[in-house]
Scaffold this motif. Structure first.
Motif, mmCIF file in Angstrom:
data_model
loop_
_atom_site.group_PDB
_atom_site.id
_atom_site.type_symbol
_atom_site.label_atom_id
_atom_site.label_comp_id
_atom_site.label_asym_id
_atom_site.label_seq_id
_atom_site.Cartn_x
_atom_site.Cartn_y
_atom_site.Cartn_z
ATOM 1 N N TYR A 202 -17.017 43.918 11.524
ATOM 2 C CA TYR A 202 -16.022 44.372 12.492
ATOM 3 C C TYR A 202 -15.389 45.688 12.058
ATOM 4 N N ALA A 203 -15.128 45.800 10.740
ATOM 5 C CA ALA A 203 -14.544 47.043 10.238
ATOM 6 C C ALA A 203 -15.497 48.214 10.448
ATOM 7 N N GLN A 205 -17.790 48.372 12.789
ATOM 8 C CA GLN A 205 -17.793 48.642 14.220
ATOM 9 C C GLN A 205 -16.568 49.446 14.630
ATOM 10 N N LEU A 206 -15.404 49.107 14.036
ATOM 11 C CA LEU A 206 -14.184 49.854 14.346
ATOM 12 C C LEU A 206 -14.285 51.291 13.860
ATOM 13 N N ARG A 207 -14.856 51.459 12.645
ATOM 14 C CA ARG A 207 -15.031 52.825 12.136
ATOM 15 C C ARG A 207 -15.958 53.628 13.036
ATOM 16 N N THR A 209 -16.573 52.999 16.228
ATOM 17 C CA THR A 209 -15.884 53.210 17.509
ATOM 18 C C THR A 209 -14.867 54.328 17.410
ATOM 19 N N SER A 210 -14.181 54.403 16.263
ATOM 20 C CA SER A 210 -13.168 55.449 16.099
ATOM 21 C C SER A 210 -13.788 56.837 16.069
ATOM 22 N N SER A 214 -14.325 57.550 23.961
ATOM 23 C CA SER A 214 -14.322 56.305 24.723
ATOM 24 C C SER A 214 -14.970 56.451 26.097
#
Length: 391
Positions: A202-203, A205-207, A209-210, A214
């Motif tokens: 998840y981390a 994926q968040l990295r 995504t960041s 968007s």
């Protein structure tokens, strides 16, 4: 290639937990199976050692069969959590009090077994807070009542025939409890590792995504600037072998005002997809720098490579028009030099501004560090026509 031992381990694991996917489910299955085996071992010990009444041997054997059926049902229908609740209720209200009564009360190993079952109940069951409080009360009240009964009415439970039988019973029960604890701790450890792996995924994926815009899914402003920094700091080839191309959608504000922001967003998404497909074809990196401005980092690059990419992008735009027309863009190209990233971007932006002032729908080179002096300040699609015509 798997060895015989690996195959045996794999087969044993499959027989024990089946297709259970989560560590919690596997832990329930392993614990229930170990409890069933422990019941059978205890029944055998009590029978051959004549430690308890034959009635309790029969009860212990039946309880082992019931737990084994619970394990099989949980393995087959993946209902480990509900089965675990039923098991804990049966253990604390039925089998453990009976074990206390038939197996020498305070002198026997009942409290040792109760502690293991309590650890399983508190650590493995996912229940509501009020249910957890009720469960804790049960594990306090039931043994307290049994201890109080032993204190008030000494001798109401049978005693061991000899110290030897007491030692054997304590030792075997201890080993069974250690095996159950091992099953619990192993399950908790696997569950922890699984959750840690999920957190890391998840981390990541968040990295990721960041780093993405968007709306378009391209690299965002910060991520693209990082790519430019890396290109300048790590570039081993001559500086002009790395090109930055800035694109700006022509008359985008007019599109937003006349067609609406939804159509404007669709325009941005369509162009981003076309730009990404084109950039991928040329091994380039595409990003959105903000608003209707996009960028491409192309390496290695020459004026002919940049021109080929630009032509391919415009051909894709022409072949896939939107409801209200073809997407048209202006572009500016700057080759890397000893400048900073900011200055590199500024030179490409200056070339882009020149392209917009000269009529838009064209791409121009930055005149400072163009790789091909003949391409300086020339609209690239016009240059291509002139070369093809032999001018």
């Amino acid at each position: 290639m798997k060895t015989f031992a690996d195959r045996v381990c794999h087969w044993s694991r499959f027989m024990l937990v089946g297709h259970a996917e989560t560590p919690a489910h596997r832990m329930h299955l392993v614990f229930l199976f170990a409890v069933a085996i422990g019941c059978f071992a205890g029944a055998a010990l009590n029978y051959f050692g004549a430690i308890t009444h034959l009635l309790y041997v029969a009860i212990l054997t039946i309880f082992g069969l019931v737990v084994l059926a619970m394990w099989w049902h949980a393995r087959r229908y993946e209902q480990a959590q509900r089965i675990a609740v039923i098991f804990c209720a049966g253990a604390v209200f039925a089998i453990l009090p009976l074990n206390w009564i038939f197996n020498q009360g305070l002198d026997g190993p009942s409290l040792m077994i109760l502690v293991v079952v309590a650890g399983y109940a508190f650590g493995a069951l996912v229940i509501r807070p009020w249910q957890r409080v009720l469960l804790m009360a049960c594990f306090v009240i039931v043994p307290s009542a049994l201890i109080g009964a032993d204190y008030l009415w000494p001798g109401w439970t049978p005693t061991y025939a000899s110290r030897e039988l007491q030692a054997i019973d304590a030792a075997v029960t201890y080993y069974i409890c250690v095996a159950l604890q091992f099953a619990l701790i192993s399950g908790f450890f696997r569950r922890f590792r699984s959750e840690q792996r999920l957190i890391q995924e998840y981390a990541e994926q968040l990295r990721e995504t960041s780093r993405l815009d968007s709306l378009t899914g391209l690299l965002n402003h910060g991520a693209f600037y990082s790519a430019l920094d890396a290109a300048i700091s790590g570039e081993q080839q001559p500086r002009h072998h790395c090109a930055l191309v800035l694109y700006d959608l022509d008359h985008f504000k007019r599109i937003n005002d006349s067609r609406g922001h939804l159509y404007g967003d669709e325009t941005l998404r369509r162009f981003a997809r076309l730009l990404e497909d084109t950039a991928r074809t040329f091994g380039a990196t595409a990003g959105r720098c903000g608003g209707e401005e996009f960028a491409v980092l192309l390496r290695p690059a020459s004026s002919s490579t940049v021109q080929a990419m630009d032509d391919a992008l415009r051909a894709r735009c022409a072949a896939q028009p939107l409801a209200h027309g073809v997407i048209r863009v202006s572009g500016g190209v700057a080759f890397s030099s000893a400048d900073t990233t900011i200055r590199w971007m500024e030179r490409a932006d200056e070339a882009l501004y020149t392209a917009k002032t000269r009529g838009r729908d064209r791409t121009l080179f930055d005149p400072v560090a163009a790789a091909d002096p003949g391409a300086i300040a020339e609209p690239m699609h016009e240059l291509q026509r002139r070369v093809a015509a032999g001018s």
